[in-house]
Design a protein around this motif. Sequence first.
Motif, mmCIF file in Angstrom:
data_model
loop_
_atom_site.group_PDB
_atom_site.id
_atom_site.type_symbol
_atom_site.label_atom_id
_atom_site.label_comp_id
_atom_site.label_asym_id
_atom_site.label_seq_id
_atom_site.Cartn_x
_atom_site.Cartn_y
_atom_site.Cartn_z
ATOM 1 N N ALA A 178 -5.283 9.013 6.075
ATOM 2 C CA ALA A 178 -6.081 9.465 4.943
ATOM 3 C C ALA A 178 -6.719 10.819 5.225
ATOM 4 C CB ALA A 178 -7.156 8.436 4.610
ATOM 5 N N ALA A 189 -4.450 3.900 9.297
ATOM 6 C CA ALA A 189 -4.483 4.225 7.873
ATOM 7 C C ALA A 189 -5.573 5.244 7.582
ATOM 8 C CB ALA A 189 -4.703 2.958 7.048
ATOM 9 N N ASP A 199 0.851 -1.181 0.000
ATOM 10 C CA ASP A 199 0.000 0.000 0.000
ATOM 11 C C ASP A 199 0.888 1.232 0.000
ATOM 12 O OD1 ASP A 199 -1.827 1.976 0.298
ATOM 13 O OD2 ASP A 199 -2.457 1.431 2.307
ATOM 14 N N THR A 251 -0.577 4.676 1.693
ATOM 15 C CA THR A 251 -0.523 4.806 3.147
ATOM 16 C C THR A 251 0.904 5.044 3.610
ATOM 17 O OG1 THR A 251 -2.467 3.397 3.439
ATOM 18 C CG2 THR A 251 -1.010 3.648 5.330
ATOM 19 N N GLN A 276 3.148 -3.067 4.842
ATOM 20 C CA GLN A 276 2.512 -1.791 4.546
ATOM 21 C C GLN A 276 3.466 -0.602 4.701
ATOM 22 O OE1 GLN A 276 -1.862 -1.411 5.825
ATOM 23 N NE2 GLN A 276 -1.012 -2.891 7.241
#
Length: 285
Positions: free
Chosen positions: A236, A232, A81, A84, A278
């Motif tokens: 955002a 996460a 990801d 992120t 991640q």
Amino acid sequence: MPSETPDALPVPAPRTVVEACFDSAGRASLRFVYDLAEALGIDAQPVRLAIRRIEAAGIARQEGRGRAGTLVRTARGPRKDPVTAGRLRRARALEHVGDGWDGHWRLTSFSLPEERRADRDALRSALARFGGVTISPALYLSFSDPRPPILAYGGLPDPRVVDVMIVAEAARIDIAGLTDPADILARYWDLPAAALAYEQAERAIAVAEASPVPTSPVARAAAALLLSEPFAQALADDPLIPAELLPADWPPRRVRERFLGAWARLVDSAEDIDLYRQYAPDLPA
């Protein structure tokens, strides 16, 4: 499907659970996927639906049936990801690396024809994720050039679309009478909402800090998802504001550091699945 776990932490979406379970070879054991979903209180049917959607999107194909089966990622399937991870790196750079505001606003615009709607929507989303706000139709305001983080982490279907962006710098702007940076910040960036999102993440961090690292692979993965999902979401919602324009006691700074400590405990000697990559160090800086 229950919306929350017994300790009131938000449950990740079924698709998030499935995509977390791919290993470095691009394979995901469906037995592990279903066991992980069960540990999180997610019914099997939403998981099966998520798998079908992943297959329909061409991201992976299923080999075998039921729990004995395996999902095999195609070349189109992402392994990590980067959005992120990129937002976290950008947030920390604004705090610790002296990558602050140079006093110049960036005004960004672009135009794409209707037949390139997917590229247009992706670019709009990427601009919003990396600190840009709309101040008039097709005109975005930000504190820094949005192109480098968008290229590194934006996940654009066609990265060449960045070439259509027009970016101008201005030492002073006047938006309907607003000229002071603090006033512009208060008008266009929702700092209270960002702080609230980090409060949710901090609850998850507190649970992780108070709990021993689970010994079973499924329980560890469940704990990692319950920790990473609210964080996460907080990332955002983070407006990625330079430190010079934020309060000295801006709470998200503390939360981000606590998260990294709690995450390191879970990732240490963890299984080979994408969930734990991640925030991998080999993502683009």
